[in-house]
Design a protein around this motif. Sequence first.
Motif, PDB file in Angstrom:
ATOM      1  N   PRO A  71      11.187 -23.843  -0.585  1.00 37.90           N
ATOM      2  CA  PRO A  71      10.209 -23.555  -1.644  1.00 37.90           C
ATOM      3  C   PRO A  71       9.230 -22.450  -1.271  1.00 37.90           C
ATOM      4  CG  PRO A  71      10.459 -25.926  -1.354  1.00 37.90           C
ATOM      5  CD  PRO A  71      11.196 -25.266  -0.225  1.00 37.90           C
ATOM      6  N   ALA A  72       8.901 -22.321   0.013  1.00 36.86           N
ATOM      7  CA  ALA A  72       7.980 -21.262   0.448  1.00 36.86           C
ATOM      8  C   ALA A  72       8.595 -19.882   0.214  1.00 36.86           C
ATOM      9  CB  ALA A  72       7.624 -21.450   1.917  1.00 36.86           C
ATOM     10  N   CYS A  73       9.872 -19.719   0.567  1.00 33.48           N
ATOM     11  CA  CYS A  73      10.555 -18.443   0.324  1.00 33.48           C
ATOM     12  C   CYS A  73      10.662 -18.159  -1.170  1.00 33.48           C
ATOM     13  CB  CYS A  73      11.939 -18.450   0.966  1.00 33.48           C
ATOM     14  SG  CYS A  73      11.939 -18.458   2.763  1.00 33.48           S
ATOM     15  N   TRP A  74      10.960 -19.201  -1.938  1.00 39.77           N
ATOM     16  CA  TRP A  74      11.053 -19.083  -3.401  1.00 39.77           C
ATOM     17  C   TRP A  74       9.715 -18.636  -3.983  1.00 39.77           C
ATOM     18  CZ3 TRP A  74       9.128 -22.526  -7.400  1.00 39.77           C
ATOM     19  CH2 TRP A  74       9.739 -22.387  -8.651  1.00 39.77           C
ATOM     20  N   LEU A  75       8.622 -19.233  -3.510  1.00 40.27           N
ATOM     21  CA  LEU A  75       7.286 -18.866  -3.986  1.00 40.27           C
ATOM     22  C   LEU A  75       6.965 -17.410  -3.658  1.00 40.27           C
ATOM     23  CD1 LEU A  75       5.079 -21.991  -3.133  1.00 40.27           C
ATOM     24  CD2 LEU A  75       5.681 -21.144  -5.408  1.00 40.27           C
ATOM     25  N   TRP A  76       7.369 -16.959  -2.483  1.00 40.38           N
ATOM     26  CA  TRP A  76       7.101 -15.571  -2.112  1.00 40.38           C
ATOM     27  C   TRP A  76       7.836 -14.602  -3.026  1.00 40.38           C
ATOM     28  CZ3 TRP A  76       3.736 -12.542  -0.280  1.00 40.38           C
ATOM     29  CH2 TRP A  76       4.066 -11.259   0.180  1.00 40.38           C
ATOM     30  N   ASP A  77       9.124 -14.867  -3.265  1.00 41.72           N
ATOM     31  CA  ASP A  77       9.882 -14.009  -4.173  1.00 41.72           C
ATOM     32  C   ASP A  77       9.262 -14.006  -5.563  1.00 41.72           C
ATOM     33  OD1 ASP A  77      11.684 -13.026  -2.405  1.00 41.72           O
ATOM     34  OD2 ASP A  77      13.336 -14.324  -2.977  1.00 41.72           O
ATOM     35  N   TYR A  78       8.885 -15.188  -6.024  1.00 43.89           N
ATOM     36  CA  TYR A  78       8.317 -15.274  -7.372  1.00 43.89           C
ATOM     37  C   TYR A  78       6.996 -14.513  -7.447  1.00 43.89           C
ATOM     38  CZ  TYR A  78       8.131 -17.357 -12.014  1.00 43.89           C
ATOM     39  OH  TYR A  78       8.135 -17.540 -13.375  1.00 43.89           O
ATOM     40  N   LEU A  79       6.175 -14.638  -6.418  1.00 45.61           N
ATOM     41  CA  LEU A  79       4.869 -13.987  -6.419  1.00 45.61           C
ATOM     42  C   LEU A  79       5.006 -12.476  -6.393  1.00 45.61           C
ATOM     43  CD1 LEU A  79       1.786 -14.271  -6.247  1.00 45.61           C
ATOM     44  CD2 LEU A  79       2.013 -14.433  -3.767  1.00 45.61           C
ATOM     45  N   GLY A 134      17.553 -15.990  -1.558  1.00 44.68           N
ATOM     46  CA  GLY A 134      16.320 -15.705  -2.279  1.00 44.68           C
ATOM     47  C   GLY A 134      16.361 -16.213  -3.709  1.00 44.68           C
ATOM     48  N   CYS A 135      15.270 -15.966  -4.426  1.00 49.54           N
ATOM     49  CA  CYS A 135      15.155 -16.340  -5.838  1.00 49.54           C
ATOM     50  C   CYS A 135      15.539 -15.138  -6.677  1.00 49.54           C
ATOM     51  CB  CYS A 135      13.718 -16.770  -6.145  1.00 49.54           C
ATOM     52  SG  CYS A 135      13.324 -16.870  -7.904  1.00 49.54           S
ATOM     53  N   ASP A 136      16.592 -15.261  -7.489  1.00 52.75           N
ATOM     54  CA  ASP A 136      16.975 -14.086  -8.271  1.00 52.75           C
ATOM     55  C   ASP A 136      16.478 -14.181  -9.710  1.00 52.75           C
ATOM     56  OD1 ASP A 136      18.794 -15.708  -9.626  1.00 52.75           O
ATOM     57  OD2 ASP A 136      20.456 -14.306  -9.433  1.00 52.75           O
ATOM     58  N   GLY A 137      15.480 -15.039  -9.935  1.00 50.97           N
ATOM     59  CA  GLY A 137      14.821 -15.031 -11.239  1.00 50.97           C
ATOM     60  C   GLY A 137      14.798 -16.362 -11.955  1.00 50.97           C
ATOM     61  N   ASP A 138      15.101 -17.464 -11.249  1.00 54.27           N
ATOM     62  CA  ASP A 138      15.182 -18.735 -11.967  1.00 54.27           C
ATOM     63  C   ASP A 138      14.713 -19.876 -11.066  1.00 54.27           C
ATOM     64  OD1 ASP A 138      16.211 -19.459 -14.733  1.00 54.27           O
ATOM     65  OD2 ASP A 138      17.209 -20.978 -13.530  1.00 54.27           O
ATOM     66  N   ARG A 139      15.152 -21.095 -11.381  1.00 52.53           N
ATOM     67  CA  ARG A 139      14.711 -22.283 -10.664  1.00 52.53           C
ATOM     68  C   ARG A 139      15.366 -22.443  -9.302  1.00 52.53           C
ATOM     69  NH1 ARG A 139      14.951 -22.888 -16.013  1.00 52.53           N
ATOM     70  NH2 ARG A 139      13.524 -24.293 -17.111  1.00 52.53           N
TER      71      ARG A 139
END
Length: 718
Positions: free
Chosen positions: A342-350, A233-238
Amino acid sequence: MGHLITLATSLNQWALDFQGNYERIMESIEIAKGRGATLRVGPELEIPGYGCLDHFLEGDTVLHSWEVLAKILASDATMGIVCDIGMPVVHKNVIYNCRVIIHDRKILLIRPKMWLANDGNYRELRFFTPWQKHRQWEDHYLPRIIQAVTKQIKVPFGDAVVSTVDTCIGAELCEELFTPASPHILMGLDGVEIFTNSSGSHHELRKLYRRVELIKEATLKLGGIYLYANQQGCDGDRLYYDGCAMIAVNGRVVAQGSQFSLNDVEVVTATVDIEDVRAHRAVSSRSMQAASAERYHRVEVDFALTSGKFDEVSEADMVGLIGSKSIPVRYHSPEEEIALGPACWLWDYLRRSRTQGYFIPLSGGIDSCATAVIVYSMCRLVSEAAARGDIQVISDARRIAGEPEDSDYIPIDPKEFSSRIFHTCYMGTENSSVETRRRAKQLAEAIGSYHTDLNMDSIVTAVLNLFSFVTGARPQFRSHGGSAAENLALQNIQARLRMVLAYMFAQLLPWVRGRNGGLLVLGSANVDERHLRGYLTKYDCSSADINPIGGISKTDLKKFIAYAEGAFDLPILRSFLDAVPTAELEPITENYVQSDEADMGMTYDELSVFGRLRKVDKCGPYSTFTKLIHEWGSFLSPLQIAEKVKLFFFEHARNRHKMTTLTPAYHAESYSPDDNRFDLRPFLYPSRFPWQFKKIDEVAAALPDRSNQGAVNKTKIE
């Protein structure tokens, strides 16, 4: 003969989310125990989250990590199981990246990382110090909040291993697997049979194969059981950490987790026979090396990972016994990786930014198209998770979609969910074509986004009128007799106004639709044309909140669109693939239609080559030229290659300052030009490189022309 139940876990941790990280760790332990596991391994720095960056230098981060560990130790969940947990530890006023190995409310060992990742996206030496006393340990005096739980005053700290009643466990941390002399080699020769690796490894296109091969190789010659746990997952960055937890036995992968998932907690388990390791190691040459291996300090624990007796193994364990079996490793194609990562990253960010959706200006070109399709892929993943009954995904989706707390809404239709959270807009001018407007509208209809369409000529005219009123001069396009400066300024006015409009629409569209909150603006600049070469307007519509394709090449994006056409049932995507890429910022005439590749003076494939040579192969202008002489010499002359090399480095240097304002982008390519993390180069250059270009010209003039064109010219002369 006894059987050993082991596991690795992938957790979707979030930097500084101590409460959420604690809950996910505890859930993973409960799941592991529920499957009969006696050893649980988590990802790197799982308590504070891997991406804390300079927060690791703050005492608060270490303090709160100890507080979380105290709650974990005090819990009944950790009784009867060995847990390998990651957090920062200050030892003798030095900050270390550590694994804390616990059992039955006791800390057995604190194992600090010895080889730190310090290139590419990683700057671990900025926060941590490597443990340099190999095969040595010291006493570490515990903070009082831990002493109150464990009744221990001090515990072993250093490069040691844990010896249970029936086997021996050694820990590696992420980068240590990638180093030439990995610790598992010496540990294995000293009798360690189980290796744990807790990782914070990010997704990059085509990267998983290397990771898998290293995991398999770790025990192929050496023998042993290798447990690999990675954050997901995205833990807060790029970065997006792509999970794919694995268990390997004697060089064979026997269990593999998902690489891309919306799950916050995923536990991978396997039941293996420890005797398989001992049989694999019964080789004379290995035994000779092991007999002379240096000794590791063993921390002893009165606990057995195995059942002890064969007849005590349950029927379920017998069914799950897979130590002698290997499974085919699942690899995604690059196109699938683009659709999922990128889709998973976008979900975490959203969901973590607690906004109400995304907004993107649709240009009718392939870049914004690819970005929109990735958002649609996110909606598909959300719908699939909701259909499986994923409570966390359903809860997040309801909140983002503006549903009340007592709503029974379930987002099982990706187009319907897209219509709630995804907003697109075509911002046309007199230079826009009917074709791009139509493509944008048809794409929006196909993916279900809430679409608006406008002409912004009046705004452009107002800006030009203001300029003319103040200066008494009115700029003209090149096709109307204007200079290069006028032509560029008129293009940039349109591009920058689109950015202003994008943010206004993103802030107000939810209000227009009777909802609260705002939207995040998505950028759609790819890694090659805009980021690498600087083919973009500074502070134009490429300036956004985040950019899911900023680390992906145009070549890969085209392949992704071709894949999505069939995989997502979107026939409209064919028209994007067939269209000529154009910015549509200059007037279209009978003799001229603006083309991206013509403007840049090179193709997208050539840009990808330049990017890899410059970043991955660490080539300057001259080294790039000498390599391309061999790669391109069959179809380009030395003088032609020289011109392309000089053009690229001139344009890259001239536009390098644009990298300082790049929208934070999903990292997916090994040659990302992100100057804030990955590509630490200056932004003011001697852009004509007089020394380097002169040497290129001298060598190019002296080299023979081996290209097909050169052979044709030689025949004509003869």
